[in-house]
Structures are given as structure tokens and as C-alpha cells.
Design an enzyme around this catalytic site. Structure first.
Site, short mmCIF file in Angstrom:
data_model
loop_
_atom_site.label_atom_id
_atom_site.label_comp_id
_atom_site.label_asym_id
_atom_site.label_seq_id
_atom_site.Cartn_x
_atom_site.Cartn_y
_atom_site.Cartn_z
N ASP A 1 -2.67 -0.83 8.88
CA ASP A 1 -3.71 -1.07 7.89
C ASP A 1 -4.69 -2.12 8.41
O ASP A 1 -4.29 -3.25 8.72
CB ASP A 1 -3.09 -1.57 6.58
CG ASP A 1 -4.14 -1.92 5.53
OD1 ASP A 1 -4.43 -1.06 4.69
OD2 ASP A 1 -4.66 -3.05 5.56
N HIS B 1 -12.74 -1.55 -0.53
CA HIS B 1 -12.01 -2.81 -0.39
C HIS B 1 -11.98 -3.63 -1.68
O HIS B 1 -10.95 -4.19 -2.05
CB HIS B 1 -12.61 -3.64 0.75
CG HIS B 1 -11.64 -4.57 1.40
ND1 HIS B 1 -11.70 -4.92 2.73
CD2 HIS B 1 -10.56 -5.22 0.90
CE1 HIS B 1 -10.70 -5.75 3.01
NE2 HIS B 1 -10.01 -5.94 1.92
N LYS C 1 -11.08 0.17 5.58
CA LYS C 1 -11.72 -0.05 4.29
C LYS C 1 -13.22 -0.35 4.46
O LYS C 1 -13.63 -0.92 5.48
CB LYS C 1 -11.07 -1.24 3.56
CG LYS C 1 -9.54 -1.20 3.56
CD LYS C 1 -8.95 -2.46 2.95
CE LYS C 1 -7.46 -2.55 3.19
NZ LYS C 1 -7.14 -3.01 4.55
N TYR D 1 -12.05 -7.28 8.72
CA TYR D 1 -11.06 -8.01 9.53
C TYR D 1 -11.55 -8.26 10.95
O TYR D 1 -10.97 -9.06 11.68
CB TYR D 1 -9.74 -7.24 9.60
CG TYR D 1 -9.03 -7.04 8.29
CD1 TYR D 1 -9.44 -7.68 7.12
CD2 TYR D 1 -7.94 -6.18 8.20
CE1 TYR D 1 -8.79 -7.46 5.91
CE2 TYR D 1 -7.27 -5.97 7.00
CZ TYR D 1 -7.71 -6.61 5.86
OH TYR D 1 -7.05 -6.39 4.68
#
Length: 275
Positions: A45, A108, A75, A50
Site C-alpha cells: 500500500d 485518500h 491513492k 508518500y
């Protein structure tokens, strides 16, 4: 013992996955993915925010397991929602990951005024086959009800913070009653319950660590977990949750530990805005 679940569109998703939030150092995400796959993980994931999709992609390419055996989630971030650039954001994620499809693409956060139109764009990505499933993250019951009004496609997954100290039972029951798979991020509460007396006692009883007991509690409820780690030993330890079961009386005891404790926080661009 069950190690996977079927989503509402019959796609199979592992109950255990690797989270890579904040894994941004050189090769950190790449090495974590490789270590996870070596320890039996098949779900990874990540998210555009990120800033490690490239590293995850390198790990996927080097892990020694075929793409079809893996379940990859990413996401769409809030900025892309506000810009209405869902398709572009998705393609950039694909490019960074080096993949031609994603197993699960998530909204998200439910950005007010945006998430309903975002979902309609997600539907197009789903119909194109480039995402096998679409879902949401951090959605509450109101958000999900609003989604239901404008779409016949039920989210495959709602990814929320969930662990013994944060057990939003009403939301989880709603999701399960409506065919939405719950997935727990931060299922270890970033260490907040690892020295809790009850978890320690149960760890001794079941000859497992408090972390393993906390993860087992979730998967035994049918909740998928994606603990984050870049440490090979902890990655391996987090996978050892399918070789024991927790008695119902102890499951009930763990349920009572809920404090609505959140180890994660609403992002800055949404703070003070009712979701």
C-alpha cells in the site's frame, strides 16, 4: 485459516499488507517491499503523497514474484482532487510504479466539494481496466451516504485508522453491512499499545507479541491490516498472525480498550473543515 477476502467486485485482496508511509530514504521502500514479499506478503500500500511510488515500483520489479501475484494499492491526493486532475494523477502514479494497472485506487481523503466528482472520475478509471477496484480512505458514514446518492458503484474498500485503541465500531458495522471491506492503516497505532497491560498479558497467553495480538484482533474481525515497517525483522514478525486465534472472550476484552485514539492526523489542508 483465512488470509484473504473477496471484495464486492469479486477481486481477491490479502488480509495482510505492507504499508510504506514515510519510507522515503534511499532504497527504503524498495528494500521493504522485497523483504515483505520474501516473508509472504502480497499486498503493498502506497500513495502519491508518500513520495515513494518509484521505490515501491523498483521493489515490485525486483521482488522475484510475478505481477499477477501482487495486490498494489495507491491513492489520489487532495491537490489533484481540487484541480480535477484525477486521470492525470492516476497516470503519474502508474508511471512512477512502472505498472500498467493498479489493483486498488483510493480517494485518500474526502475533500469537501471535490470527493463526489473525484469518485465519478474514478469510475472511468475503473471501467478502463487500469484499476481493478476503486475505494476510499478516511470516509465517515456521511461521506459514504453522499457517495451512494450519486453512484451505483459501492467502494470496494474504506481504509481507516483502526486498532484496539481506535475501534470505530459504528463505521465498521456500516461498511460491513454495505459490502465495503474495511482496511486498517496504522494498525499498530505507531507503537501506542505495545506496552499496554492487556496486550502484554494476552501476548503471554498466546505466545505472541502484543503487536501480533493487535493485528490478529483486526484480521479476526475480517479487517485487512497494512502495518508499516522498513525493518526486516519486524516485517517478518508482523506476518506471523495466521498461526493462532484469539478466544472470543479475549476479543471482547480487546474491544473494550477503545479510546478513539488516533495516531494519525487530518492533513493540514483539511484542518478545521468539516468532513
Amino acid at each position: 485459516m483465512t488470509t484473504a477476502v473477496f471484495l464486492n467486485n469479486d477481486q481477491k485482496m490479502p488480509l495482510l499488507g505492507l504499508g510504506v508511509y514515510k519510507a522515503t530514504e534511499d532504497n527504503e521502500a524498495e528494500n521493504a517491499v522485497i523483504s515483505a514479499v520474501q516473508n509472504g506478503y502480497r499486498l503493498v500500500d502506497t500513495a502519491s503523497v508518500y513520495k515513494n511510488e518509484e521505490g515501491v515500483g523498483r521493489g515490485i520489479a525486483r521482488c522475484g514474484v510475478s505481477r499477477k501475484e501482487l495486490f498494489i494499492t495507491t491513492k489520489v491526493w487532495n491537490t489533484a482532487q481540487r484541480l480535477g486532475d484525477i486521470s492525470g494523477a492516476f497516470q503519474r502514479s502508474l508511471d512512477r510504479l512502472g505498472l500498467d494497472y493498479i489493483d486498488l485506487y483510493l480517494v485518500h481523503w474526502p475533500v469537501p466539494g471535490c470527493y463526489l466528482s473525484t469518485w465519478k472520475e474514478m469510475e472511468k478509471i475503473l471501467s478502463s481496466g487500469r484499476a481493478r477496484s476503486i475505494g476510499v480512505s478516511n470516509f465517515n458514514i456521511h461521506n459514504l451516504e453522499e457517495l451512494k446518492k450519486i453512484s451505483g458503484i459501492v467502494p470496494a474498500v474504506n481504509q481507516i485508522e483502526c486498532h484496539p485503541l481506535c475501534y470505530p465500531k459504528e463505521l465498521i458495522d456500516y461498511c460491513q453491512d454495505n459490502g465495503i471491506q474495511v482496511q486498517a492503516y496504522a494498525p499498530l497505532a505507531r507503537g501506542a499499545y505495545l506496552d499496554h497491560d492487556v496486550l502484554c498479558v494476552l501476548g503471554t497467553k498466546y505466545a505472541h507479541t502484543p503487536a501480533q495480538v493487535g493485528l490478529r484482533w483486526a484480521v479476526q474481525k475480517g479487517i485487512s491490516v497494512i502495518p508499516k515497517s522498513t525493518n526486516p525483522e519486524r516485517i517478518a514478525a508482523n506476518a506471523r498472525i495466521f498461526d493462532f486465534s484469539i478466544d472470543q472472550e479475549d476479543m471482547d476484552l480487546l474491544d473494550t480498550l477503545n479510546q478513539d485514539y488516533h495516531s494519525s492526523h487530518v492533513p493540514e489542508d483539511l484542518r478545521g473543515i468539516p468532513l
